[in-house]
Scaffold this active site. Structure first.
Site, PDB file in Angstrom:
ATOM      1  N   ASP A 179      40.893  49.328  41.496  1.00 44.77           N
ATOM      2  CA  ASP A 179      42.098  48.759  42.104  1.00 44.77           C
ATOM      3  C   ASP A 179      43.082  49.872  42.475  1.00 44.77           C
ATOM      4  O   ASP A 179      42.974  50.995  41.973  1.00 44.77           O
ATOM      5  CB  ASP A 179      42.730  47.815  41.062  1.00 44.77           C
ATOM      6  CG  ASP A 179      44.012  47.181  41.541  1.00 44.77           C
ATOM      7  OD1 ASP A 179      44.117  46.869  42.736  1.00 44.77           O
ATOM      8  OD2 ASP A 179      44.915  46.994  40.700  1.00 44.77           O
ATOM      9  N   ASP A 197      47.137  49.407  43.127  1.00 44.03           N
ATOM     10  CA  ASP A 197      48.471  49.337  42.528  1.00 44.03           C
ATOM     11  C   ASP A 197      48.410  49.235  41.010  1.00 44.03           C
ATOM     12  O   ASP A 197      47.747  48.358  40.462  1.00 44.03           O
ATOM     13  CB  ASP A 197      49.248  48.144  43.106  1.00 44.03           C
ATOM     14  CG  ASP A 197      49.428  48.299  44.607  1.00 44.03           C
ATOM     15  OD1 ASP A 197      49.706  49.421  45.050  1.00 44.03           O
ATOM     16  OD2 ASP A 197      49.250  47.310  45.334  1.00 44.03           O
ATOM     17  N   ASP A 214      44.348  46.199  36.806  1.00 44.98           N
ATOM     18  CA  ASP A 214      45.409  45.837  35.843  1.00 44.98           C
ATOM     19  C   ASP A 214      45.607  44.323  35.779  1.00 44.98           C
ATOM     20  O   ASP A 214      46.333  43.849  34.906  1.00 44.98           O
ATOM     21  CB  ASP A 214      46.734  46.521  36.201  1.00 44.98           C
ATOM     22  CG  ASP A 214      47.288  46.008  37.510  1.00 44.98           C
ATOM     23  OD1 ASP A 214      46.600  46.133  38.548  1.00 44.98           O
ATOM     24  OD2 ASP A 214      48.399  45.448  37.511  1.00 44.98           O
TER      25      ASP A 214
END
Lengths: 174, 174
Positions: A7, A9, A133
């Site tokens: 991922d 961000d 996250d």
């Protein structure tokens, strides 16, 4: 060669400090990263949910995010042993496509851009591992989800967790 | 619910007529769709390969492509029985992201944009079926590849072929 999807961000791009600083400036607030433990900013200030999301649609918000510590070195090393794809939920912020692409070309120029994926629902990702996250992406993912620590996911206990890129290296290369 | 991934250019977006018409205008040429049987334009005019690709980076090239006949109706019907994702190799033309997104929102507004995927290497796609005009994407795809007929792929015999959207409907709903 096994495949790792990563991922952007809060995993390789340091999203929270910039978002928080713009929010505090704009709304004369004093929220700290400590306050965000276990929740997202929009959960802490639900009355400003739209404004909080709108910050992300400002021109170039994603273009100058800092790179998360050690991610470049570790991903470069991982790329010698694994196929690396960058998989970001860019469809949530359609104004961010070009910024995200340019950011990746600047900071991860050693990756092949044919391995960048802008998607929404990450169950479409075919990989052995997904470092993210947001635990919600693991629910329908058919590989191993690896939760990258971010303030908002502190209370999540269901998944393998890594706290930083040194731990990612440890997990995959030791 | 089984999942169908669907390519954009030459499957739902009518790419060839516009590309060819701009090329012929620009280079005073007279290539017809007939001439493209079994090959791509860049193979027919290899000395102009860069120029041919550059046409695709012109502002808004992808924004006003016509919709391929029957694709809207059939995809709408398929979406009642299958999970539909749109998976396009947009990373080959990074200037096209916003155009492609807006085109999809205009012509396929009944689809969830979290099911749009802009990628490069389609082996990252986790789906049961992939409808695509480029057979190369099927090589490492882990589901069933379905070749959508386009002039350039006429000589490809290795995969299940559909010639139009009526045949797609037949394949999935009969």
């Amino acid at each position: 060669m096994k495949r790792i999807a990563i991922d952007m961000d809060e995993v390789i791009a340091d999203f929270v400090p910039k978002h928080l600083s713009i929010f505090n400036d704009k709304f004369k607030d004093n929220i700290t990263i400590e306050n965000l433990k276990g929740k997202k900013l929009r959960e802490l200030r639900p009355e400003l949910k739209n404004e909080i999301i709108n910050i992300l649609t400002e021109p170039a918000f994603f273009r100058d995010l800092k790179v998360i510590k050690d991610s470049q070195e570790v991903i470069q090393e991982l790329s010698e042993h694994y196929e690396i794809f960058i998989t970001t939920a860019a469809m949530e912020f359609p104004t961010s496509f070009t910024e995200k692409y340019e950011w990746l070309k600047e900071h991860f120029s050693f990756l092949n851009d044919l391995n960048f994926v802008f998607c929404g629902d990450k169950s479409i990702i075919n990989a052995d591992f997904l470092i993210d996250d947001n635990a919600r992406h693991f629910k329908r993912f058919n590989g191993q989800g690896i939760l990258f620590t971010s303030p908002h996911n502190m209370n999540e206990t269901e998944y393998v967790r890594v706290n930083n890129w040194k731990e990612v290296k440890e997990y995959f290369l030791k």
